[in-house]
Design an enzyme around this catalytic site. Structure first.
Site, PDB file in Angstrom:
ATOM      1  N   LYS A 109       1.219  -1.177   0.016  1.00  0.00           N
ATOM      2  CA  LYS A 109       0.047  -0.033  -0.028  1.00  0.00           C
ATOM      3  C   LYS A 109       0.901   1.425   0.011  1.00  0.00           C
ATOM      4  O   LYS A 109       0.566   2.244  -0.898  1.00  0.00           O
ATOM      5  CB  LYS A 109      -0.886   0.245   1.121  1.00  0.00           C
ATOM      6  CG  LYS A 109      -2.006  -0.989   1.261  1.00  0.00           C
ATOM      7  CD  LYS A 109      -2.993  -0.959   2.447  1.00  0.00           C
ATOM      8  CE  LYS A 109      -2.154  -0.776   3.722  1.00  0.00           C
ATOM      9  NZ  LYS A 109      -1.795  -1.932   4.236  1.00  0.00           N
ATOM     10  N   ARG A 155      -9.471   1.120   8.753  1.00  0.00           N
ATOM     11  CA  ARG A 155      -9.215  -0.303   8.701  1.00  0.00           C
ATOM     12  C   ARG A 155     -10.177  -1.011   9.449  1.00  0.00           C
ATOM     13  O   ARG A 155      -9.684  -2.220   9.820  1.00  0.00           O
ATOM     14  CB  ARG A 155      -8.117  -0.054   9.786  1.00  0.00           C
ATOM     15  CG  ARG A 155      -6.787  -0.725   9.306  1.00  0.00           C
ATOM     16  CD  ARG A 155      -5.672  -0.436  10.362  1.00  0.00           C
ATOM     17  NE  ARG A 155      -4.459  -0.826  10.188  1.00  0.00           N
ATOM     18  CZ  ARG A 155      -3.462  -0.621   9.601  1.00  0.00           C
ATOM     19  NH1 ARG A 155      -3.521   0.608   8.693  1.00  0.00           N
ATOM     20  NH2 ARG A 155      -2.163  -1.180   9.429  1.00  0.00           N
ATOM     21  N   ARG A 197      11.963  -5.670   5.406  1.00  0.00           N
ATOM     22  CA  ARG A 197      11.375  -4.290   4.765  1.00  0.00           C
ATOM     23  C   ARG A 197      12.356  -3.301   5.814  1.00  0.00           C
ATOM     24  O   ARG A 197      12.627  -3.336   6.974  1.00  0.00           O
ATOM     25  CB  ARG A 197      10.079  -4.006   5.483  1.00  0.00           C
ATOM     26  CG  ARG A 197       9.542  -2.876   5.110  1.00  0.00           C
ATOM     27  CD  ARG A 197       7.933  -2.740   4.772  1.00  0.00           C
ATOM     28  NE  ARG A 197       7.396  -2.649   6.098  1.00  0.00           N
ATOM     29  CZ  ARG A 197       6.101  -2.228   6.226  1.00  0.00           C
ATOM     30  NH1 ARG A 197       5.375  -2.137   4.886  1.00  0.00           N
ATOM     31  NH2 ARG A 197       5.591  -2.373   7.448  1.00  0.00           N
ATOM     32  N   ARG A 202      11.289  -0.990  10.962  1.00  0.00           N
ATOM     33  CA  ARG A 202      10.211  -0.324  11.989  1.00  0.00           C
ATOM     34  C   ARG A 202      10.020  -1.446  13.137  1.00  0.00           C
ATOM     35  O   ARG A 202      10.251  -2.480  13.068  1.00  0.00           O
ATOM     36  CB  ARG A 202       8.876  -0.381  11.117  1.00  0.00           C
ATOM     37  CG  ARG A 202       8.245   0.862  10.727  1.00  0.00           C
ATOM     38  CD  ARG A 202       7.216   0.770   9.834  1.00  0.00           C
ATOM     39  NE  ARG A 202       6.203  -0.070  10.325  1.00  0.00           N
ATOM     40  CZ  ARG A 202       4.739  -0.145   9.692  1.00  0.00           C
ATOM     41  NH1 ARG A 202       4.775   0.217   8.636  1.00  0.00           N
ATOM     42  NH2 ARG A 202       3.976  -0.863  10.104  1.00  0.00           N
ATOM     43  N   ARG A 221      -0.495  -8.242  13.471  1.00  0.00           N
ATOM     44  CA  ARG A 221      -1.139  -7.278  12.626  1.00  0.00           C
ATOM     45  C   ARG A 221      -1.619  -7.864  11.495  1.00  0.00           C
ATOM     46  O   ARG A 221      -2.652  -7.190  11.201  1.00  0.00           O
ATOM     47  CB  ARG A 221       0.088  -6.485  11.944  1.00  0.00           C
ATOM     48  CG  ARG A 221       0.440  -5.145  12.893  1.00  0.00           C
ATOM     49  CD  ARG A 221       2.078  -4.885  12.644  1.00  0.00           C
ATOM     50  NE  ARG A 221       2.298  -4.521  11.286  1.00  0.00           N
ATOM     51  CZ  ARG A 221       3.341  -4.380  10.690  1.00  0.00           C
ATOM     52  NH1 ARG A 221       4.431  -4.965  11.124  1.00  0.00           N
ATOM     53  NH2 ARG A 221       3.508  -3.870   9.503  1.00  0.00           N
TER      54      ARG A 221
HETATM   55  P1  ADP Z   1       1.021  -1.771   8.163  1.00  0.00           P
HETATM   56  O1  ADP Z   1      -0.044  -1.638   7.286  1.00  0.00           O
HETATM   57  O2  ADP Z   1       2.248  -2.364   7.515  1.00  0.00           O
HETATM   58  O3  ADP Z   1       0.512  -2.751   9.553  1.00  0.00           O
HETATM   59  P2  ADP Z   1       0.770   1.095   9.150  1.00  0.00           P
HETATM   60  O4  ADP Z   1       2.160   2.044   9.074  1.00  0.00           O
HETATM   61  O5  ADP Z   1      -0.263   1.362   8.203  1.00  0.00           O
HETATM   62  O6  ADP Z   1       1.409  -0.314   9.030  1.00  0.00           O
HETATM   63  O7  ADP Z   1       0.348   1.023  10.644  1.00  0.00           O
HETATM   64  C1  ADP Z   1       1.235   0.581  11.820  1.00  0.00           C
HETATM   65  C2  ADP Z   1       0.289   0.897  12.994  1.00  0.00           C
HETATM   66  O8  ADP Z   1      -0.257   1.850  13.188  1.00  0.00           O
HETATM   67  C3  ADP Z   1      -0.850  -0.283  12.916  1.00  0.00           C
HETATM   68  O9  ADP Z   1      -0.418  -1.656  13.441  1.00  0.00           O
HETATM   69  C4  ADP Z   1      -1.743   0.455  14.033  1.00  0.00           C
HETATM   70  O10 ADP Z   1      -1.164   0.234  15.443  1.00  0.00           O
HETATM   71  C5  ADP Z   1      -1.669   2.124  13.689  1.00  0.00           C
HETATM   72  N1  ADP Z   1      -2.589   2.306  12.872  1.00  0.00           N
HETATM   73  C6  ADP Z   1      -2.237   2.804  11.388  1.00  0.00           C
HETATM   74  N2  ADP Z   1      -3.402   2.961  10.918  1.00  0.00           N
HETATM   75  C7  ADP Z   1      -4.620   2.650  11.706  1.00  0.00           C
HETATM   76  C8  ADP Z   1      -6.071   2.837  11.658  1.00  0.00           C
HETATM   77  N3  ADP Z   1      -6.660   3.285  10.560  1.00  0.00           N
HETATM   78  N4  ADP Z   1      -6.563   2.650  12.716  1.00  0.00           N
HETATM   79  C9  ADP Z   1      -6.269   1.980  13.849  1.00  0.00           C
HETATM   80  N5  ADP Z   1      -4.778   2.128  13.876  1.00  0.00           N
HETATM   81  C10 ADP Z   1      -3.846   2.201  12.712  1.00  0.00           C
END
Ligand code: ADP
Ligand code: ZN
Length: 213
Positions: free
Chosen positions: A13, A88, A127, A160, A171
Site C-alpha cells: 500500500k 481499517r 522491510r 520499523r 497485525r
Molecule cells: P501496516 O499496514 O504495515 O501494518 P501502518 O503503518 O499502516 O502499517 O500502521 C502501523 C500501526 O499504526 C498499526 O499496526 C496500528 O497500530 C496503527 N494504525 C495505523 N492506521 C490505523 C488505523 N486506521 N486504525 C487504527 N490503527 C492504525
C-alpha cells in the site's frame, strides 16, 4: 478524486500510494505515518498510539478517526487524496463516508491489493524504510542502490519496531478479523478494484493505473 488503498500489512500500500500520489498529483495520507510522526515528535497523540502500535493492535477509533479527518480537512486534501492504512475497520469506513458526504464528496475508488499470506510475511520481515520520506525497500526484492540510504532522497533507512515476527503475526490477525470485511463493504458500494499485488512494484503500479482508467 479520493482513492483508498486496501490490503494487508506488506501488500504494498505504501509503495503504491506514493507512486499514485505522484502520478495523480494528490497527497498521500497514511495513518501509520501520521502515528509514527506523532511518536517521533513525542506528542500526546504519539503517546496514546504507542502501546497499540507496539503490539500490532489498532489504535482506538476515536483517536484514529479524529486524526485522519483532521488531516483530510487541510487545504491540500480539498480536491482529493490517496488514503493508505485508513479505514481499517467498518466503523472507520462509515465515519469517513459520513465526513465526506457532509462536504458533498465521496470515495471514488478503492484499490484492493491482494497478496498471499506467505508473500506478506516475507516482505514484512525484510522491510527497510526511509526515515525522511517513508519510501519502503526490501533487502532482497528491492534493495536501495546504496546500502542503508534512500534512492529518492538520500535519507537513512531503518527497520520499523513493529516489523518483528511476533508483532507481524498480530497485525495480520487484526487485518483478517477487522479490515478484510471492508472488501465486501466497498464491493457492495460498487467501488472496489481488485488488483494482483504480487510481482514488482512497477508492474503492480501498471495494473492499478489500468484498472483506474
Ligand atoms: P501496516 O499496514 O504495515 O501494518 P501502518 O503503518 O499502516 O502499517 O500502521 C502501523 C500501526 O499504526 C498499526 O499496526 C496500528 O497500530 C496503527 N494504525 C495505523 N492506521 C490505523 C488505523 N486506521 N486504525 C487504527 N490503527 C492504525
Ligand atoms: Zn527517502
Amino acid at each position: 478524486m479520493y482513492i483508498i488503498l486496501l490490503g494487508a500489512p506488506g501488500a504494498g500500500k505504501g509503495t503504491q500510494a506514493m507512486m499514485l500520489a505522484e502520478k495523480l498529483e494528490l497527497v498521500q495520507v497514511a495513518s501509520g505515518d501520521l502515528f509514527r510522526q506523532a511518536l517521533a515528535q513525542e506528542t500526546e497523540l504519539g503517546e496514546q498510539a504507542k502501546v497499540y502500535m507496539e503490539k500490532g493492535q489498532l489504535v482506538p477509533d476515536e483517536i484514529t478517526i479524529q486524526m485522519v479527518l483532521e488531516r483530510l480537512a487541510a487545504p491540500d486534501c480539498k480536491d482529493g487524496a490517496i488514503l493508505d492504512g485508513f479505514p481499517r475497520n467498518l466503523q472507520q469506513a462509515k465515519a469517513l463516508d459520513k465526513a465526506l458526504k457532509e462536504q458533498s464528496k465521496a470515495i471514488d475508488r478503492v484499490v484492493y491489493i491482494k497478496v498471499s499470506e506467505g508473500e506478506l510475511l516475507k516482505r514484512l520481515s525484510g522491510r527497510w524504510i526511509c526515515r525522511k520520506c517513508q519510501a519502503p525497500y526490501h533487502e532482497v526484492d528491492s534493495p536501495p542502490k546504496v546500502k542503508g540510504k534512500c534512492d529518492r532522497c538520500g535519507g537513512e533507512l531503518y527497520q520499523r519496531a513493529d516489523d518483528n515476527t511476533e508483532t507481524i503475526k498480530n497485525r495480520l490477525e487484526v487485518y483478517f478479523a477487522e479490515t478484510s470485511p471492508l472488501i465486501d463493504y466497498y464491493k457492495q458500494a460498487g467501488k472496489l478494484l481488485e488488483i494482483n499485488g504480487e510481482g514488482g512494484a512497477a508492474e503492480v503500479n501498471k495494473r492499478i493505473a489500468a484498472a483506474l482508467q
